[in-house]
Write an enzyme that holds these catalytic residues in place. Structure first.
Site, PDB file in Angstrom:
ATOM      1  N   GLU A  56       0.669  -1.276  -0.156  1.00  0.00           N
ATOM      2  CA  GLU A  56      -0.159  -0.063   0.043  1.00  0.00           C
ATOM      3  C   GLU A  56       0.981   1.313  -0.076  1.00  0.00           C
ATOM      4  OE1 GLU A  56      -2.457  -1.308  -0.811  1.00  0.00           O
ATOM      5  OE2 GLU A  56      -4.149  -0.696   0.450  1.00  0.00           O
ATOM      6  N   THR A  68      -4.622   7.217  -5.355  1.00  0.00           N
ATOM      7  CA  THR A  68      -5.042   7.591  -3.902  1.00  0.00           C
ATOM      8  C   THR A  68      -4.233   8.593  -3.004  1.00  0.00           C
ATOM      9  OG1 THR A  68      -5.837   5.275  -3.298  1.00  0.00           O
ATOM     10  CG2 THR A  68      -5.232   5.989  -1.567  1.00  0.00           C
TER      11      THR A  68
HETATM   12  N1  HSE Z   1      -7.803   4.705   3.217  1.00  0.00           N
HETATM   13  C1  HSE Z   1      -7.575   5.400   2.275  1.00  0.00           C
HETATM   14  C2  HSE Z   1      -8.313   6.274   1.280  1.00  0.00           C
HETATM   15  C3  HSE Z   1      -7.929   3.968   1.612  1.00  0.00           C
HETATM   16  O1  HSE Z   1      -9.052   6.966   1.308  1.00  0.00           O
HETATM   17  O2  HSE Z   1      -7.333   7.440   1.146  1.00  0.00           O
HETATM   18  C4  HSE Z   1      -7.619   3.672   0.292  1.00  0.00           C
HETATM   19  O3  HSE Z   1      -7.997   2.814  -0.875  1.00  0.00           O
END
Ligand code: HSE
Length: 307
Positions: free
Chosen positions: A128, A181
């Site tokens: 991630e 993201t």
């Molecule tokens: N919590 C993360 C965001 C999830 O919202 O940036 C990304 O899939």
């Protein structure tokens, strides 16, 4: 066993009120991966179908998560990985998490499960980090544990598995635009008001209580986001209309899936989830952007072996 093929579920992170801490695994959408033990040390991505992503181990999320695993594993060999992507990168339903978790879950299985699920979350978080710059766990935790998960704490990592109410279904619309993201995190404010904080943690508590007690009304009332959605929804064409239509079609709640552009709605029962899908399909057809739509039950087991 020398090789396995696994299904790696798509996931909805945040679930409106739980930015970076709540997530849930889906059943109807996911990638497939084949992981094979090799005598040669290290990790090699030997096949990647369905998406144009790097094969180079250190540039691939599965490769990086796999290397984090290998560094801690008592094992002299290596692994080969084949990735069959069905989840598009930048879709908001946990594409990078599916690959990162699939790799480490399968490797752990092939070595006789030396690591706990929380250990695997830590390794997968490295994937991630490569994908978004931030090692968030709200997609990888539900992919590994199944159902809903709460990241109660990041340091130390404390994942709380939350069971799913049996009649809960998700409708997910994925507009065919990409939102990275990393980009959709950059636009967020780093401070929140006490007033919004109070509303948000009230909803997080309400949602968790509703999930444990199968109180669908409480779940619906708690699917509110006073902090992230007002900012990020601007990036998603038609978000407000989709939400309005989903709620009038009978959804309990509706919000941005992860960092978007996917939008999710929760419904009680598949029939309502299908009606919601039809309603938001019509809304999106008017907008003129292509989309995929999925109706899925909650995946309560997470990653699983397939033939
Ligand atoms: N919590 C993360 C965001 C999830 O919202 O940036 C990304 O899939």
């Amino acid at each position: 066993m020398e090789e396995i093929r696994v299904f790696c579920p798509a996931t909805i992170a945040n679930i409106s009120c739980g930015f970076d801490v709540l997530g849930v695994a889906l059943d109807a959408v996911g990638d497939e991966m084949v992981v094979r033990k090799t005598h040669e040390k290290g990790i090699r991505i030997t096949k990647l179908e369905g998406q144009d992503l790097p094969l180079e181990t250190k540039k691939n999320v599965a490769g990086v998560a796999g290397l984090a695993f290998l560094e801690k594993a008592d094992y002299n060999g290596g692994f080969e990985i084949e990735i069959y992507k069905k989840i598009k990168a930048g879709s908001g339903i946990g594409s990078s998490a599916a690959s990162s978790t699939g790799a480490v879950w399968a490797m752990n299985y092939l070595l006789g499960n030396p690591f706990s699920k929380t250990d695997l979350v830590k390794f997968a978080m490295e994937g991630e980090k490569l994908a978004s710059g931030v090692a968030h766990a709200d997609n990888v935790a539900p992919a590994l544990f199944g159902a809903f998960t709460l990241v109660r704490s990041y340091t130390p990592l404390d994942i709380i598995p939350i069971k799913n109410p049996s009649e809960l279904f998700a409708t997910v619309i994925h507009p065919q635009i990409e939102i990275k993201t990393a980009d959709s995190r950059k636009i967020l404010k780093t401070n929140i008001s006490l007033e919004n904080g109070i509303k948000q943690w009230g909803n997080v508590g309400g949602l968790i209580a509703g999930l444990f007690t199968e109180d669908y009304d409480l779940i619906g009332r708690s699917l509110e986001d006073h902090i992230i959605e007002p900012i990020r929804s601007i990036l998603i064409p038609g978000f407000d209309d989709v939400k309005k239509e989903a709620l009038s079609a009978g959804a309990m709640g509706c919000g941005i899936s992860g960092s978007g552009p996917s939008i999710f709605a929760f419904s009680k029962g598949k029939q309502t989830a299908d009606i919601v899908a039809d309603a938001i399909k019509k809304t999106y057809q008017n907008i003129g952007i292509d989309f995929d739509i999925h109706v899925s039950k909650i995946n309560s087991e997470g990653i699983k072996i397939i033939k």
